[in-house]
Motif scaffolding. Structure first.
Motif, PDB file in Angstrom:
ATOM      1  N   UNK A  41      13.898  15.608  -2.825  1.00 35.16           N
ATOM      2  CA  UNK A  41      13.481  14.299  -2.344  1.00 35.16           C
ATOM      3  C   UNK A  41      12.366  14.483  -1.322  1.00 35.16           C
ATOM      4  N   UNK A  42      11.278  13.772  -1.496  1.00 34.79           N
ATOM      5  CA  UNK A  42      10.169  13.786  -0.538  1.00 34.79           C
ATOM      6  C   UNK A  42       9.622  12.376  -0.452  1.00 34.79           C
ATOM      7  N   UNK A  43       8.898  12.108   0.606  1.00 29.23           N
ATOM      8  CA  UNK A  43       8.400  10.748   0.795  1.00 29.23           C
ATOM      9  C   UNK A  43       6.994  10.765   1.378  1.00 29.23           C
ATOM     10  N   UNK A  44       6.281   9.688   1.084  1.00 30.24           N
ATOM     11  CA  UNK A  44       5.002   9.380   1.698  1.00 30.24           C
ATOM     12  C   UNK A  44       5.095   7.940   2.173  1.00 30.24           C
ATOM     13  N   UNK A  45       5.387   7.762   3.467  1.00 28.97           N
ATOM     14  CA  UNK A  45       5.680   6.421   3.959  1.00 28.97           C
ATOM     15  C   UNK A  45       7.005   5.970   3.387  1.00 28.97           C
ATOM     16  N   UNK A  46       7.000   4.873   2.656  1.00 29.92           N
ATOM     17  CA  UNK A  46       8.205   4.418   1.977  1.00 29.92           C
ATOM     18  C   UNK A  46       8.171   4.727   0.480  1.00 29.92           C
ATOM     19  N   UNK A  47       7.165   5.477   0.048  1.00 30.69           N
ATOM     20  CA  UNK A  47       7.114   5.960  -1.325  1.00 30.69           C
ATOM     21  C   UNK A  47       7.912   7.261  -1.408  1.00 30.69           C
ATOM     22  N   UNK A  73      -1.797   4.969  -4.047  1.00 34.71           N
ATOM     23  CA  UNK A  73      -0.642   4.076  -4.164  1.00 34.71           C
ATOM     24  C   UNK A  73      -0.891   2.912  -5.101  1.00 34.71           C
ATOM     25  N   UNK A  74      -2.139   2.611  -5.375  1.00 36.03           N
ATOM     26  CA  UNK A  74      -2.437   1.491  -6.270  1.00 36.03           C
ATOM     27  C   UNK A  74      -1.964   1.750  -7.696  1.00 36.03           C
ATOM     28  N   UNK A  75      -1.761   3.007  -8.060  1.00 33.44           N
ATOM     29  CA  UNK A  75      -1.296   3.322  -9.418  1.00 33.44           C
ATOM     30  C   UNK A  75       0.140   2.844  -9.640  1.00 33.44           C
ATOM     31  N   UNK A  76       0.899   2.636  -8.576  1.00 32.40           N
ATOM     32  CA  UNK A  76       2.281   2.180  -8.741  1.00 32.40           C
ATOM     33  C   UNK A  76       2.348   0.749  -9.248  1.00 32.40           C
ATOM     34  N   UNK A  77       1.399  -0.075  -8.876  1.00 31.35           N
ATOM     35  CA  UNK A  77       1.408  -1.482  -9.282  1.00 31.35           C
ATOM     36  C   UNK A  77       0.441  -1.775 -10.419  1.00 31.35           C
ATOM     37  N   UNK A  78      -0.323  -0.784 -10.844  1.00 37.67           N
ATOM     38  CA  UNK A  78      -1.284  -1.000 -11.926  1.00 37.67           C
ATOM     39  C   UNK A  78      -0.548  -1.070 -13.261  1.00 37.67           C
ATOM     40  N   UNK A  79      -1.005  -1.929 -14.128  1.00 41.16           N
ATOM     41  CA  UNK A  79      -0.405  -2.094 -15.451  1.00 41.16           C
ATOM     42  C   UNK A  79      -0.994  -1.059 -16.398  1.00 41.16           C
ATOM     43  N   UNK A  80      -0.509   0.139 -16.260  1.00 41.72           N
ATOM     44  CA  UNK A  80      -0.979   1.226 -17.099  1.00 41.72           C
ATOM     45  C   UNK A  80       0.223   2.007 -17.604  1.00 41.72           C
ATOM     46  N   UNK A 121      12.301  22.276  -4.855  1.00 39.89           N
ATOM     47  CA  UNK A 121      11.844  21.704  -3.589  1.00 39.89           C
ATOM     48  C   UNK A 121      10.575  20.887  -3.821  1.00 39.89           C
ATOM     49  N   UNK A 122      10.424  19.841  -3.010  1.00 35.75           N
ATOM     50  CA  UNK A 122       9.211  19.028  -2.945  1.00 35.75           C
ATOM     51  C   UNK A 122       8.815  18.907  -1.476  1.00 35.75           C
ATOM     52  N   UNK A 123       7.570  19.249  -1.169  1.00 33.95           N
ATOM     53  CA  UNK A 123       7.095  19.210   0.217  1.00 33.95           C
ATOM     54  C   UNK A 123       5.750  18.494   0.225  1.00 33.95           C
ATOM     55  N   UNK A 124       5.637  17.418   1.021  1.00 34.18           N
ATOM     56  CA  UNK A 124       4.415  16.636   1.141  1.00 34.18           C
ATOM     57  C   UNK A 124       3.617  17.150   2.337  1.00 34.18           C
ATOM     58  N   UNK A 134      12.250  16.165 -14.334  1.00 32.46           N
ATOM     59  CA  UNK A 134      11.197  15.155 -14.403  1.00 32.46           C
ATOM     60  C   UNK A 134      10.883  14.653 -13.000  1.00 32.46           C
ATOM     61  N   UNK A 135       9.609  14.670 -12.657  1.00 37.51           N
ATOM     62  CA  UNK A 135       9.160  14.241 -11.329  1.00 37.51           C
ATOM     63  C   UNK A 135       8.824  12.756 -11.381  1.00 37.51           C
ATOM     64  N   UNK A 136       9.525  11.961 -10.561  1.00 32.24           N
ATOM     65  CA  UNK A 136       9.336  10.514 -10.542  1.00 32.24           C
ATOM     66  C   UNK A 136       8.800  10.077  -9.185  1.00 32.24           C
ATOM     67  N   UNK A 137       8.110   8.943  -9.235  1.00 31.78           N
ATOM     68  CA  UNK A 137       7.417   8.416  -8.037  1.00 31.78           C
ATOM     69  C   UNK A 137       7.586   6.905  -8.024  1.00 31.78           C
ATOM     70  N   UNK A 138       8.019   6.353  -6.887  1.00 30.60           N
ATOM     71  CA  UNK A 138       8.244   4.910  -6.771  1.00 30.60           C
ATOM     72  C   UNK A 138       8.120   4.501  -5.318  1.00 30.60           C
ATOM     73  N   UNK A 139       7.979   3.198  -5.119  1.00 33.03           N
ATOM     74  CA  UNK A 139       7.908   2.586  -3.788  1.00 33.03           C
ATOM     75  C   UNK A 139       9.212   1.852  -3.550  1.00 33.03           C
ATOM     76  N   UNK A 140       9.973   2.291  -2.563  1.00 35.82           N
ATOM     77  CA  UNK A 140      11.269   1.680  -2.295  1.00 35.82           C
ATOM     78  C   UNK A 140      11.123   0.240  -1.817  1.00 35.82           C
ATOM     79  N   UNK A 141      10.041  -0.051  -1.103  1.00 33.85           N
ATOM     80  CA  UNK A 141       9.829  -1.418  -0.650  1.00 33.85           C
ATOM     81  C   UNK A 141       9.619  -2.368  -1.812  1.00 33.85           C
ATOM     82  N   UNK A 142       8.852  -1.939  -2.809  1.00 26.25           N
ATOM     83  CA  UNK A 142       8.642  -2.784  -3.989  1.00 26.25           C
ATOM     84  C   UNK A 142       9.929  -2.961  -4.780  1.00 26.25           C
ATOM     85  N   UNK A 143      10.714  -1.891  -4.903  1.00 28.05           N
ATOM     86  CA  UNK A 143      11.980  -1.991  -5.625  1.00 28.05           C
ATOM     87  C   UNK A 143      12.924  -2.983  -4.948  1.00 28.05           C
TER      88      UNK A 143
END
Length: 901
Positions: A46-52, A146-153, A120-123, A60-69
């Motif tokens: 588990x690693x974080x960048x702000x609230x991401x 961070x814009x890639x999290x909300x982009x429709x791609x 391990x994951x280290x930011x 599998x490496x996953x990436x999400x924004x907890x605030x958006x969730x």
């Protein structure tokens, strides 16, 4: 202590998308590694960048924004509750029942070329690099915007990834112990890797230079450095393919964990952020200071702190005649090394993130780039370590505030909190935490450039650490003790940390004794400080809590994921939040902490009886009666797994009997055997369902039992309260009788108060003689009337309101007399002028002025008029004075008479 507000929220539970972020799909591909039991290192997936957050599910490496969730789940829940009642006849629809399949794609998958199991994951400090570590390899990925999290791609993103050390960190080399980002690296791009064979490599990465990911700028073998006597010795790390021989150091100096002595903050001592602490599995602890890259970026207080330390030590060493040759050489090296820094002209670096210019220095070249290996540190008093060291954590010492403020640029800096010495915490595999203090402090030391003579060599004393406390977190006999516990920093205070284990998450805070110990260090020269310090060190206790508990029935040994190191974050949307994962399930706790209550709660709420002053009874009762928070029920995965009965049956039934599965049921031995095989397969599945349902029934039954127990306790408390207030005697009476009795008591009370009032009035009347008579009352009324008539303010107000003809008060008559006197004087002047005009001299034909002094007024008329006016004025004045004097006397008598009554 941090109070647990709530446990795993709804937006991280089934069927929310936040749960799917950490949960593995039904069909997962197992990583191409050997048995997971062979890996005994840290699990930091588990690693974080702000609230991401970045998490590893399977491989599998996953990436999400907890605030958006959280926001999307709350919005969806609100819409669902508002629409479900009208659509389903007034009954609420379960939250999440109308979510479509797109809700599961609330996260992005980062596809990286990593084939082994990610451990391990280290930011990086600037949050632009992500180090992905397996047991032997390291990959560095560039974190997308961070814009890639909300982009429709597409939900899969392929970030740019580099393999670090294609020949240094491979399967044929030693496993990796720790991967750290250097806190003083330029733009946070300096990476330090420590292998199990005590090899330290420093990488200065640049995305424009691919070669920077292939070869380190600095590589040293600590086993060779420990035995080196000068810089001429060969202590560089061995190259790939070099034959290695066995040495006792291979066992004694096997690295367990490593960390830097600081995080690069302004509230840390200058030597802290450039000190690398290394802990060996056998219990030895070493320090490497200073470890700097070629280009490094200091903090605002680092240079002044080093200047204060080096200059003060140099001046003290010159005046100390008892100093040893080693101390003088070390002091000269530090002064020479810092002088090289002081003479440099730093390079300007514009920081786009903080909108300010940063200074970049070059590593001094007057001495070697590799410092002396300090250690092993002896723990005083000597104790048994009780197992192998699993992790290491260092709380940096604060800078010297008194000497640091001499710089004009730092006059407005605040007083830093903490201790002037470093706090070193050692976490053992047995669940024991050793809390030590580095009283001497680690400073820069270097090997001499040439081989020293034998006359200079002398037996060196090993540095030591003062052991102040031992904390037992979990039992060593726990079956889950096979895992590796890890430290994690706390987002609220740097004097607190979190420990993650398969049994749960533990919270440790040193704030309860940090302030007291700092005050004793400041008053070291005061009388009795040594005695107080000894007593404090013997009695201080660390606050220990367990905010997250993972029960044995929630731990599934057949899954290789384990429990990830906890993340602590403080966000305006999420709050003070702790998050960890275990076997594909998220476990979280929303915490609330008050700095004022942290010290007071240390004696009552901790599992480990910390040290604190005596508290009041009310405080203890309030804490003991506080409700206990309970983790929510997590349904078993059996309820959510799809049925695999047909597939299992096909694997169980022989190939020759596969046609019977499609034909009609016929009574035959083959059909009976087929039914037996199907029963065995179905029985295994139903057994899992029965166990999960039985667990739910047991929990429900226990909840009812506990609720009944709480109700009985409340009833018992109510009965005790009724006995105290006497309400139990009135329980059998009706409501009307109780009201009548209460009214009767109120009337009796009123009569009693009236009698007391009359008695008091008679007592006061006895002080003034006999009662007042009717004539005296009439006389008092007359005095009041005179007072009203003489009162100037009231009289003037009445004069303004009443007509002039009705004004008969004393002041009114006085004003009237003044007006009459003025009128008489005016008339006298007019009469004198008329008489002068009649008797004037007009013989010469000249007009005589009315103001001519030669005009004669008859003296008799003039005296008569003036005497009349003076008499009237004198009479009125005497009348006013006499009336005022009499009124004053009457007023004083009236006041004295009223006081008697």
């Amino acid at each position: 202590m941090p109070r647990v507000i709530s446990y795993t929220p709804a937006w991280l539970s089934r069927p929310a998308p936040g749960f799917d972020l950490f949960n593995a799909p039904t069909k997962t591909q197992a990583p191409t590694t050997s048995s997971p039991n062979e890996y005994r290192g840290p699990n930091k997936t588990l690693a974080r960048r702000g609230r991401e957050v970045f998490t590893v599910v399977g491989n599998e490496l996953r990436w999400a924004d907890l605030g958006h969730l959280k926001d999307e789940w709350e919005e969806q829940a609100h819409i669902t509750k508002s629409q479900s009642r009208s659509k389903y006849g007034g009954q609420s629809l379960p939250v999440g029942a109308n979510q479509n399949s797109s809700d599961s794609a609330r996260y992005k998958v980062l596809k990286v070329p990593v084939h082994n199991q990610i451990r391990q994951l280290v930011v990086s400090p600037r949050e632009d690099y992500l180090a992905i570590i397996t047991s032997h390899t390291i990959h560095v990925a560039l974190i997308p915007d961070s814009s890639h999290l909300t982009a429709s791609e597409t939900p899969v993103i392929k970030p740019r990834t580099f393999q670090l050390g294609p020949t240094a960190h491979v399967l044929e080399q030693s496993p990796i112990a720790s991967v750290l980002w250097h806190p003083l690296g330029v733009r946070g791009s300096c990476l330090v890797t420590i292998a199990k064979d005590a090899t330290v490599r420093l990488w200065e990465l640049s995305r424009e230079n691919r070669y920077s990911f292939d070869e380190p700028t600095l590589a040293v073998d600590l086993k060779k450095l420990a035995n080196a006597t000068s810089y001429e010795a060969d202590f560089k790390a061995s190259k790939y393919g070099t034959n290695k021989t066995f040495s006792p150091d291979n066992v004694e100096m096997e690295v367990a964990a490593a960390c830097f002595g600081g995080s690069g903050g302004n509230d840390e001592h200058g030597w802290s952020s450039m000190t690398l602490w290394v802990a060996m599995t056998e219990g030895d602890i070493y320090a490497l200071c200073p470890l700097l890259p070629t280009k490094w970026q200091p903090t605002s207080t680092l240079i002044p702190s080093l200047s204060t330390s080096v200059v003060t030590k140099t001046a003290a060493m010159k005046s100390d005649s008892n100093s040893t040759e080693k101390d003088r050489i070390s002091t000269e090296q530090q002064y020479q090394w810092f002088q090289d820094i002081d003479e440099q002209i730093p390079l300007g670096l514009n920081d786009e993130e903080f909108f300010e210019a940063k200074e970049v220095y070059t590593r001094p070249t007057c001495l070697g780039p590799i410092p002396r290996l300090q250690g092993p540190f002896a723990i005083d008093p000597d104790v048994d370590m009780f197992g192998e060291i699993a992790d290491l954590y260092v709380v940096a010492a604060k800078p010297d505030d008194d000497n640091l403020m001499f710089d004009e640029e730092l006059e407005d800096n605040e007083q830093y909190e903490g201790l002037p010495v470093a706090v070193i915490c050692l976490l053992m595999s047995s669940g024991l935490v050793h809390v030590c203090l580095d009283l001497d402090g680690v400073e820069g030391q270097w090997l001499p450039l040439n081989q020293p003579s034998h006359s200079v060599q002398s037996e060196e004393l090993l540095p030591s650490l003062l052991l102040v406390e031992k904390v037992q977190l979990f039992s060593a006999s726990d079956p889950a003790n096979q895992s590796c516990p890890t430290f994690s920093p706390d987002a609220h205070s740097r004097h607190a940390l979190l420990v993650t284990h398969d049994t749960g998450v533990y919270y440790l805070s040193f704030s309860s004794w940090i302030t007291w110990l700092d005050n004793e260090f400041r008053a070291a020269s005061a009388p009795g400080s040594s005695f107080r310090l000894d007593v404090l060190l013997e009695t201080l206790k660390t606050l220990v809590e367990r905010p997250i508990t993972i029960s044995p029935d929630q731990r599934q040994d057949f899954r290789p994921s384990g429990t990830s190191a906890v993340l602590s974050m403080k966000d305006p949307n999420l709050g003070y939040f702790a998050l960890t994962t275990s076997n594909g399930h998220p476990y979280a706790a929303s915490l609330d902490i008050s700095d004022a209550d942290l010290f007071l709660e240390a004696a009552s709420t901790s599992l480990y009886q910390p040290f604190a002053p005596t508290q009041s009874v009310d405080r203890a009762l309030a804490i003991n009666t506080a409700p206990e928070s309970r983790a929510p029920y997590q349904p078993s995965d059996v309820f959510w797994e799809p049925s695999s009965f047909s597939d299992s049956l096909k694997k169980t039934v022989p190939q020759r009997d596969q046609d019977l599965l499609k034909d009609e049921v016929k009574l035959s031995p083959a059909t009976l055997e087929l039914l037996n095989q199907a029963h065995a397969v179905l029985g295994k599945k139903t057994l899992e369902l029965n166990n999960a349902a039985g667990d739910l029934f047991t929990r429900s039954d226990r909840l009812v039992t506990e609720m009944s127990s709480q109700i009985r306790r409340v009833i018992m408390m109510q009965e005790q309260l009724e006995k105290v207030i006497g309400a139990d005697q009135e329980a059998e009476q009706t409501t009307s009788e109780l009201m009548e009795k209460k009214l009767h008591r109120i009337r009796n009370r009123q009569e009693e108060l009236g009698q007391r009032h009359d008695a008091l009035r008679r007592k006061l009347e006895g002080f003034g003689g006999r009662p007042i008579g009717l004539k005296e009352q009439a006389w008092q009324a007359e005095v009041d009337g005179i007072q009203d008539s003489v009162d100037i303010a009231k009289t003037r107000q009445d004069d303004e309101d009443a007509p002039a003809s009705e004004d008969r008060s004393l002041m009114g008559r006085y004003e009237e007399v003044k007006k009459l006197a003025d009128e008489l004087i005016r008339q006298g002047h007019e009469a004198s002028e008329d008489l002068g005009q009649q008797n004037g001299d007009t013989a010469n034909g000249e007009e005589v002025s009315r103001d001519d002094p030669n005009i004669k007024v008859p003296p008799s008329l003039q005296k008569a008029k003036v005497a009349e006016v003076e008499a009237m004025l004198e009479r009125e004045s005497e009348l006013v004075e006499a009336t005022t004097e009499k009124l004053t006397r009457l007023r004083m008598q009236a006041l004295s008479t009223s006081d008697l009554f």
